[in-house]
Motif scaffolding. Structure first.
Motif, PDB file in Angstrom:
ATOM      1  N   GLU A   9       0.849  -1.190   0.000  1.00 51.48           N
ATOM      2  CA  GLU A   9       0.000   0.000   0.000  1.00 51.48           C
ATOM      3  C   GLU A   9       0.886   1.242   0.000  1.00 51.48           C
ATOM      4  O   GLU A   9       1.844   1.339   0.758  1.00 51.48           O
ATOM      5  CB  GLU A   9      -0.887  -0.016   1.255  1.00 51.48           C
ATOM      6  CG  GLU A   9      -1.770   1.191   1.432  1.00 51.48           C
ATOM      7  CD  GLU A   9      -2.433   1.209   2.806  1.00 51.48           C
ATOM      8  OE1 GLU A   9      -2.922   2.279   3.199  1.00 51.48           O
ATOM      9  OE2 GLU A   9      -2.433   0.158   3.487  1.00 51.48           O
ATOM     10  N   SER A  10       0.576   2.176  -0.911  1.00 53.74           N
ATOM     11  CA  SER A  10       1.315   3.439  -0.975  1.00 53.74           C
ATOM     12  C   SER A  10       0.428   4.464  -1.662  1.00 53.74           C
ATOM     13  O   SER A  10      -0.701   4.164  -2.065  1.00 53.74           O
ATOM     14  CB  SER A  10       2.623   3.261  -1.762  1.00 53.74           C
ATOM     15  OG  SER A  10       2.344   3.085  -3.144  1.00 53.74           O
ATOM     16  N   ALA A  12       0.805   5.456  -4.508  1.00 48.68           N
ATOM     17  CA  ALA A  12       0.712   5.078  -5.925  1.00 48.68           C
ATOM     18  C   ALA A  12      -0.337   4.001  -6.172  1.00 48.68           C
ATOM     19  O   ALA A  12      -0.772   3.791  -7.304  1.00 48.68           O
ATOM     20  CB  ALA A  12       2.063   4.596  -6.428  1.00 48.68           C
ATOM     21  N   GLY A  13      -0.746   3.293  -5.118  1.00 43.51           N
ATOM     22  CA  GLY A  13      -1.729   2.227  -5.288  1.00 43.51           C
ATOM     23  C   GLY A  13      -1.623   1.187  -4.185  1.00 43.51           C
ATOM     24  O   GLY A  13      -1.002   1.423  -3.144  1.00 43.51           O
ATOM     25  N   VAL A 113      -7.655   5.171 -12.447  1.00 47.70           N
ATOM     26  CA  VAL A 113      -6.806   4.078 -11.986  1.00 47.70           C
ATOM     27  C   VAL A 113      -6.760   2.962 -13.028  1.00 47.70           C
ATOM     28  O   VAL A 113      -7.644   2.848 -13.880  1.00 47.70           O
ATOM     29  CB  VAL A 113      -7.309   3.482 -10.646  1.00 47.70           C
ATOM     30  CG1 VAL A 113      -7.328   4.530  -9.559  1.00 47.70           C
ATOM     31  CG2 VAL A 113      -8.691   2.851 -10.810  1.00 47.70           C
ATOM     32  N   GLY A 137      -3.500   0.794  -9.286  1.00 52.83           N
ATOM     33  CA  GLY A 137      -2.542   1.893  -9.316  1.00 52.83           C
ATOM     34  C   GLY A 137      -3.097   3.082 -10.089  1.00 52.83           C
ATOM     35  O   GLY A 137      -3.965   2.913 -10.950  1.00 52.83           O
TER      36      GLY A 137
END
Length: 215
Positions: A9-10, A12-13, A113, A137
Motif C-alpha cells: 500500500e502506498s 501510488a496504489g 486508476v 494503481g
C-alpha cells in the motif's frame, strides 16, 4: 474461512490478496466462480441485485450488469431503455486454473486508476484454494489508505460468499433446508430501541398499594 491481506500500500496504489479453501475441485469451482449472479453481494451492485450480473469467462468477455429501465413517470415510455454497466473485462482465461480481468470495481470505476484482478484455482488436499490478487494503481480522489482498506474488506467479503457457495474446507456443510429463524433473528432496524424496550418490559412492575375494602 476467507483470509484477506493488503500485500502492499502506498500513494501510488495497493495490492489486495484474499484466499479461501473450498471443498470443490478446480473444475467444479470454475463454473461457480464465473457465475457471480449466484454469490455476489447484492449491495455491491448498481441495480441492487446480483441476479443482473453476467460474466463471459473468455478473452474479451465482459463482467457486466443489466440496469432495469426506470419507471416511466414522464409519459415518454418509448425513450426508456434498460441500462448496463461494464465492471471489468476478461484478458486471460484458462478454465479450471486462472482468470484475469481488468477494471476498477465499485467506486474505483470513476477514478483514473488501472486495476487488474487475477483469480487462481490450485488443487489442495480436500478441495481447491481460490486466490484473488487485485492490483490497483493510479490517481484517485480518495485517501489511499482508506480506499485500500475498503476495497480489501469488500474483496474478502465477496470471496467468503463464494466459499460459502462451494463449501469451505473444514467447515460443516450447510443444510439445503434453512433452519427456522428464532425470534432474535427478526430484529427491527433500531436494535438499540428494541433492547431498551425489552429491558423495560422485563422490569418488575411497581408494587401496588392494596385497596382497603369500605366498611
Amino acid at each position: 474461512m476467507a483470509h484477506a491481506e493488503l500485500v502492499s500500500e502506498s500513494d501510488a496504489g495497493f495490492v489486495s490478496r484474499v484466499t479461501v479453501d473450498v471443498r470443490a475441485s478446480p473444475s467444479d469451482a470454475w463454473p461457480v466462480m464465473t457465475t457471480p449472479s449466484g454469490w455476489w453481494m447484492d449491495r455491491h451492485t448498481f441495480s441492487g441485485t446480483a441476479a443482473n450480473l453476467t460474466l463471459m469467462p473468455s478473452a474479451g468477455g465482459c463482467f457486466c450488469e443489466k440496469l432495469p429501465a426506470a419507471d416511466d413517470k414522464s409519459g415518454q415510455a418509448k425513450l426508456l431503455r434498460p441500462g448496463s454497466v461494464e465492471h471489468m473485462r476478461v484478458v486471460y482465461a484458462q478454465p479450471g486454473e486462472a482468470l484475469r480481468l481488468v477494471g476498477g470495481l465499485g467506486p474505483l470505476q470513476s477514478e483514473a486508476v488501472s486495476a487488474a484482478l487475477t483469480m487462481t484455482l490450485k488443487p489442495i488436499a480436500g478441495g481447491t484454494r481460490i486466490t484473488w490478487v487485485y492490483v490497483v494503481g493510479g490517481y484517485t480522489r480518495y485517501k489511499p489508505a482508506e480506499i485500500a482498506k475498503m476495497v480489501d474488506a469488500v474483496m474478502a467479503a465477496q470471496i467468503a460468499r463464494l466459499g460459502e457457495k462451494l463449501g469451505v474446507v473444514g467447515k460443516p456443510a450447510v443444510s439445503a433446508v434453512p433452519a427456522a429463524k428464532s425470534p432474535a433473528d427478526h430484529k427491527a432496524p433500531n436494535a438499540a430501541f428494541d433492547a431498551a424496550m425489552a429491558d423495560k418490559a422485563r422490569a418488575k412492575p411497581a408494587a401496588k398499594t392494596p385497596v382497603k375494602p369500605r366498611p
